[in-house]
Motif scaffolding. Structure first.
Motif, mmCIF file in Angstrom:
data_model
loop_
_atom_site.group_PDB
_atom_site.id
_atom_site.type_symbol
_atom_site.label_atom_id
_atom_site.label_comp_id
_atom_site.label_asym_id
_atom_site.label_seq_id
_atom_site.Cartn_x
_atom_site.Cartn_y
_atom_site.Cartn_z
ATOM 1 N N MET A 1 57.555 46.044 0.742
ATOM 2 C CA MET A 1 59.052 45.638 0.459
ATOM 3 C C MET A 1 59.961 46.544 0.973
ATOM 4 O O MET A 1 59.802 47.798 1.031
ATOM 5 C CB MET A 1 59.134 45.521 -1.192
ATOM 6 N N ARG A 2 61.188 45.847 1.564
ATOM 7 C CA ARG A 2 62.091 46.807 2.012
ATOM 8 C C ARG A 2 63.211 47.080 1.129
ATOM 9 O O ARG A 2 63.520 46.272 0.086
ATOM 10 C CB ARG A 2 62.723 45.524 3.168
ATOM 11 N N VAL A 3 63.775 48.470 1.235
ATOM 12 C CA VAL A 3 64.521 48.825 -0.026
ATOM 13 C C VAL A 3 66.029 49.194 0.986
ATOM 14 O O VAL A 3 65.770 49.921 1.945
ATOM 15 C CB VAL A 3 64.222 49.993 -0.364
ATOM 16 N N LEU A 4 67.136 48.928 0.186
ATOM 17 C CA LEU A 4 68.482 49.345 1.174
ATOM 18 C C LEU A 4 68.865 50.651 0.201
ATOM 19 O O LEU A 4 68.949 50.539 -1.100
ATOM 20 C CB LEU A 4 69.589 48.203 0.798
ATOM 21 N N LEU A 5 68.698 51.765 0.961
ATOM 22 C CA LEU A 5 69.151 53.194 0.524
ATOM 23 C C LEU A 5 70.814 53.395 0.830
ATOM 24 O O LEU A 5 70.746 53.665 1.998
ATOM 25 C CB LEU A 5 68.220 54.234 0.829
ATOM 26 N N VAL A 6 71.596 53.330 -0.049
ATOM 27 C CA VAL A 6 72.957 53.647 0.137
ATOM 28 C C VAL A 6 73.162 55.033 -0.335
ATOM 29 O O VAL A 6 73.587 55.123 -1.480
ATOM 30 C CB VAL A 6 73.917 52.712 -0.387
ATOM 31 N N ALA A 36 76.501 49.227 4.608
ATOM 32 C CA ALA A 36 75.505 48.700 3.676
ATOM 33 C C ALA A 36 75.762 46.842 4.075
ATOM 34 O O ALA A 36 74.818 46.140 3.902
ATOM 35 C CB ALA A 36 75.823 48.916 2.406
ATOM 36 N N ARG A 37 76.934 46.466 4.028
ATOM 37 C CA ARG A 37 77.377 45.245 4.298
ATOM 38 C C ARG A 37 76.657 44.458 5.331
ATOM 39 O O ARG A 37 76.179 43.621 5.162
ATOM 40 C CB ARG A 37 78.851 44.979 4.248
ATOM 41 N N ALA A 38 76.829 45.626 6.492
ATOM 42 C CA ALA A 38 75.993 44.807 7.824
ATOM 43 C C ALA A 38 74.647 44.702 7.372
ATOM 44 O O ALA A 38 74.026 43.652 7.906
ATOM 45 C CB ALA A 38 76.454 45.975 8.855
ATOM 46 N N ALA A 39 73.808 45.611 6.539
ATOM 47 C CA ALA A 39 72.366 45.530 6.381
ATOM 48 C C ALA A 39 72.233 44.197 5.832
ATOM 49 O O ALA A 39 71.201 43.513 6.065
ATOM 50 C CB ALA A 39 72.247 46.917 5.861
ATOM 51 N N LEU A 40 72.955 44.047 4.633
ATOM 52 C CA LEU A 40 72.620 43.019 4.072
ATOM 53 C C LEU A 40 72.949 41.599 4.651
ATOM 54 O O LEU A 40 72.146 40.642 4.184
ATOM 55 C CB LEU A 40 73.650 42.995 2.529
ATOM 56 N N ALA A 41 73.685 41.728 5.541
ATOM 57 C CA ALA A 41 73.878 40.417 6.243
ATOM 58 C C ALA A 41 72.755 40.126 7.245
ATOM 59 O O ALA A 41 72.495 39.076 7.800
ATOM 60 C CB ALA A 41 75.035 40.444 7.114
#
Length: 225
Positions: A1-6, A36-41
């Protein structure tokens, strides 16, 4: 699973990414809301660990966009803002959990597992193919009920293949799911990883096979009786 760490503190981010990696997660680290917004896109995330005091604003400002773009993602706020009012505002803003720094990493991982077990979480089901079972919430793989240990990239690869068992998964998607922002991916890296996982599963008698679709991708299927 991929996790976004901000997280904007490099040492904390490194420690968090390391611990997540040991638990089989692929962590994409960014240090600002804009990144973070760029990653979510660009990528799908099952979980986001979100700091509040960031260089370009409050991490809570990201929550509405995160919920709109990826409604199934679980969100855990991780911050030095530990006052009760701050926790209440974070939870009311849409976070699934809130943990104040400094953190105990064992507690953090327990909270991550709890977030993923909750109703509606992307990682709730237990996938079963052949003699192999994959508990997505607990990040545990077993053969006939006996736990086995896999490298984090093997785990990420197996997860993606198991979610789509019986169907070909494109190489581009596998690369995206298995490798993070900071990984240097060689042209043959995926081929080597698939070969290694294929051998591991065969040695363990998992009752599954990884089939190749040359130039297209791979498929996980039950071994014919």
């Amino acid at each position: 699973m991929r996790v976004l760490l901000v997280e904007d503190e490099p040492e904390m981010a490194h420690a968090l990414a390391l611990r997540l990696g040991r638990s089989g997660f692929i962590a994409d680290h960014v240090g600002a809301l804009e990144d973070a917004r760029a990653a979510l896109a660009c990528h799908h995330y099952g979980l986001a660990l979100l700091d509040r005091r960031l260089p370009d604003g409050d991490g809570l400002d990201l929550l509405p966009e995160l919920r709109r773009l990826q409604p199934d993602a679980r969100v855990l706020i991780l911050t030095a803002c530990e006052a009760i009012a701050e926790r209440v505002s974070g939870l009311d803003a849409g976070a699934d959990d809130y943990l104040a720094k400094p953190v105990d990493f064992d507690e953090l991982m327990a909270r991550v597992r709890a977030c993923l077990r909750r109703s509606g979480a992307a990682g709730a089901p237990v996938l079963v193919v052949g003699r192999l079972s994959f508990d997505l919430a607990a990040r545990e793989v077993a053969i006939d009920g006996v736990p086995v240990v896999l490298h984090r990239r093997e785990l990420a690869l197996l997860e993606t293949l198991a979610r789509c068992a019986g169907r070909i998964v494109l190489r581009s998607r596998l690369v995206e799911e298995v490798y993070g922002f900071d990984d240097e991916v060689q042209d043959n890296a995926l081929n080597i990883l698939v070969s290694r996982l294929r051998k591991r599963l065969a040695d363990l008698g998992a009752g599954v096979e990884i089939h190749s679709a040359r130039g297209i991708g791979y498929m996980l299927a039950r071994t014919p009786a």
